[in-house]
Design a protein around this motif. Structure first.
Motif, mmCIF file in Angstrom:
data_model
loop_
_atom_site.group_PDB
_atom_site.id
_atom_site.type_symbol
_atom_site.label_atom_id
_atom_site.label_comp_id
_atom_site.label_asym_id
_atom_site.label_seq_id
_atom_site.Cartn_x
_atom_site.Cartn_y
_atom_site.Cartn_z
ATOM 1 N N THR A 1 0.837 -1.200 0.000
ATOM 2 C CA THR A 1 0.000 0.000 0.000
ATOM 3 C C THR A 1 0.872 1.250 0.000
ATOM 4 O O THR A 1 2.067 1.206 0.306
ATOM 5 N N PRO B 1 -5.795 4.051 -3.311
ATOM 6 C CA PRO B 1 -5.672 3.089 -4.411
ATOM 7 C C PRO B 1 -5.369 3.722 -5.767
ATOM 8 O O PRO B 1 -4.693 3.103 -6.596
ATOM 9 N N MET C 1 -1.798 3.847 -6.093
ATOM 10 C CA MET C 1 -1.196 2.524 -6.223
ATOM 11 C C MET C 1 -1.151 2.106 -7.691
ATOM 12 O O MET C 1 -0.153 1.554 -8.160
ATOM 13 N N LEU D 1 -4.028 -4.756 -3.817
ATOM 14 C CA LEU D 1 -5.300 -4.395 -4.438
ATOM 15 C C LEU D 1 -6.291 -5.548 -4.420
ATOM 16 O O LEU D 1 -7.486 -5.366 -4.181
ATOM 17 N N ILE E 1 -9.846 -4.037 -1.696
ATOM 18 C CA ILE E 1 -10.011 -2.903 -2.615
ATOM 19 C C ILE E 1 -10.748 -3.354 -3.875
ATOM 20 O O ILE E 1 -11.708 -2.712 -4.316
ATOM 21 N N TYR E 2 -10.310 -4.447 -4.480
ATOM 22 C CA TYR E 2 -11.044 -5.036 -5.594
ATOM 23 C C TYR E 2 -12.180 -5.874 -5.028
ATOM 24 O O TYR E 2 -11.959 -6.756 -4.203
ATOM 25 N N ILE F 1 -14.851 -0.512 -6.874
ATOM 26 C CA ILE F 1 -13.615 -0.353 -6.112
ATOM 27 C C ILE F 1 -13.963 0.109 -4.703
ATOM 28 O O ILE F 1 -14.772 1.026 -4.516
ATOM 29 N N TYR G 1 -12.546 1.992 -1.521
ATOM 30 C CA TYR G 1 -11.498 2.913 -1.089
ATOM 31 C C TYR G 1 -11.473 2.917 0.433
ATOM 32 O O TYR G 1 -12.355 3.521 1.067
ATOM 33 N N ASN H 1 -11.912 8.540 -1.330
ATOM 34 C CA ASN H 1 -11.289 8.949 -2.583
ATOM 35 C C ASN H 1 -11.625 10.408 -2.819
ATOM 36 O O ASN H 1 -12.781 10.753 -3.077
ATOM 37 N N PHE I 1 -8.038 1.379 -13.098
ATOM 38 C CA PHE I 1 -7.726 0.045 -12.605
ATOM 39 C C PHE I 1 -7.655 -0.969 -13.738
ATOM 40 O O PHE I 1 -6.771 -1.831 -13.764
#
Length: 469
Positions: free
Chosen positions: A302, A311, A314, A349, A364-365, A372, A374, A378, A388
């Motif tokens: 992360t 994310p 990332m 993720l 996250i996924y 998504i 968060y 976000n 993504f």
């Protein structure tokens, strides 16, 4: 779809052409030398992989549709609404020198040149010939306005915190559109690219440029925060981008070895984690535990930005993975450093659980979904599936999802189908509606630039030229 404009490989731009163009403008010696060097030469992009790839595979069809729509919107309605006049010197009026004025048209140029060069361009609203004229206007104007070829303080740009990225976008578009540019325009493009790359070679193992100012790391080796809540990963890898492109475009330039070395350094700094500081890994000749002076990501993959676990930042390691196509178009392997810790980030993720109210946890996924999660919010908006999906594609093509389940290819489908659903709401190729979906003023341009680079990566990969060593 229309065929792409013909781009031959017969042209080489030597140092003398760069210096001649600059001299004709009456620039100071420092600017005149920026694109030069006795061995300096731009080698035109190898267009073979671009012509051969037909995008008949499922992922290719999705990326092709995203690129075609985005390029149609950007070089069509957006361009027409934004650029209405030429200035007395023959260039379009960029209406400023800030990010909005420079980065946005540079990203649009990446989408348009890629679509035109690969045959993906959709001419239903604007012919390919007229789209090519508009695209050339963007590239030649942006390159000419860079300070390497422009001493007018009212119109010049460059030497800024983010200008390496703007130069990368402009140079990539110009490299793809090389045959559409005249010698003077090629000189401007080479000078801009070399100038921004040279600036970055002045840094060391702590600083991005020079020996003060922006640093390479969020945290020092001892864990002390230099920029609390603000990873330097994205800044490092967007700076690496122009170094990789300069070296791929101009392999015979006398500064190319320095560009190559600094590119590797910035890629490794971008993805540095605490485990690297005590390990024994050496990547592209750099011993991590000795050279690295800090970190940008956690050992769990992360990172934070804007003071939250973020994310969206990332997946900004997409810029590192794009180096695969940059070098692939030059018929070369990208440095292994571009893949450093990508698997670590991708695992975070897909697999890492984050606590949510009620005593449960979420990744996250989201399983079986394009949505998504968060973990800490976000601050950029609500709809980012292609950010993504683009990263999923790159991770899959570079096999950085080993041991991760579900695999990146499955996530690519989920996220990019969601992207296509967003685009299906409009008939002009755009992605976004309400401002809250994505609050960045260059949101459509960001989609276009990602789609162009994703499609170029597919072109290179499907022709067996996506290699890292």
């Amino acid at each position: 779809m229309t065929s792409s404009p013909r781009l031959s490989r017969r042209h080489l731009l030597g140092a003398s052409a760069v210096l001649g163009a600059a001299s004709a403008l009456g620039l100071p010696a420092s600017a005149r030398g920026a694109g030069g060097g006795a061995a300096g030469a731009v080698v035109p992009v190898d267009r073979g992989p671009l012509r051969r790839y037909r995008a008949r595979d499922a992922a290719g069809r999705r990326i092709r549709a995203i690129l075609a729509g985005s390029a149609r919107y950007l070089i069509g309605p957006w361009y027409a609404a934004t650029y209405r006049t030429y200035l007395p010197d023959g260039y379009i009026d960029l209406r400023g020198t800030d990010e909005r004025a420079i980065r946005l048209p540079a990203m649009a140029a990446v989408a348009a040149t890629t679509a035109l060069a690969t045959g993906v361009y959709d001419p239903r609203d604007l012919s390919a010939a007229n789209a090519a004229v508009r695209t050339r206007n963007l590239v030649r104007t942006l390159a000419a306005r860079h300070l390497a070829s422009n001493d007018d303080p009212a119109t010049r740009w460059g030497n800024g915190w983010q200008t390496a990225l703007w130069a990368y976008y402009t140079a990539l578009a110009g490299w793809l559109f090389w045959d559409e540019l005249d010698d003077r325009e090629r000189g401007h493009l080479a000078a801009m690219t070399a100038w921004e790359a040279d600036r970055l070679t002045t840094g060391d193992d702590v600083h991005l440029v020079g020996t003060s100012g922006h640093q390479l790391y969020e945290r020092r080796r001892d864990g002390t925060a230099v920029t609390p809540g603000d990873s330097k990963a994205e800044e490092d890898n967007w700076s690496a981008a122009v170094l990789s492109l300069a070296e791929a475009m101009m392999p015979g330039h006398p500064h190319a070895p320095a560009w190559a070395r600094r590119n590797v350094e910035l890629l490794l700094a971008a993805a540095a984690c605490p485990a690297d500081l005590t390990g024994d890994e050496t990547v592209n000749g750099i011993e991590l535990s000795t050279w690295l002076q800090g970190t940008n990501i956690a050992d769990d993959g992360t990172l934070d930005n804007h003071h939250i676990l973020h994310p969206l930042y990332m997946v900004a390691f997409d810029q590192s993975l794009y180096e695969g196509f940059v070098y692939g178009l030059a018929g070369r392997s990208a440095p292994r450093a571009a893949l450093h810790n990508i698997t670590r980030v991708y695992s975070a993720l897909v697999d890492k659980p984050f606590p949510v109210p009620g005593g449960t946890a979420k990744t996250i996924y989201q399983p079986g979904s394009g949505e998504i999660h968060y973990p800490e919010g976000n601050d950029w908006g609500t709809h980012f599936p292609f950010y993504f999906g683009n990263f999923d594609l790159l991770v899959s093509l570079t096999a950085q999802d080993t041991g991760i389940d579900p695999a990146a290819a499955r996530w690519e489908r989920l996220h990019n189908e969601e992207q296509l659903r967003l685009m299906a709401r409009f008939d002009d190729g755009r992605t976004y509606g309400a401002s809250g979906e994505n609050t960045y003023y260059g949101r459509e341009h960001r989609i276009g630039a990602m789609a162009g680079q994703a499609f170029l990566t597919l072109c290179v990969a499907r022709n067996g030229r996506l290699r890292f060593t």
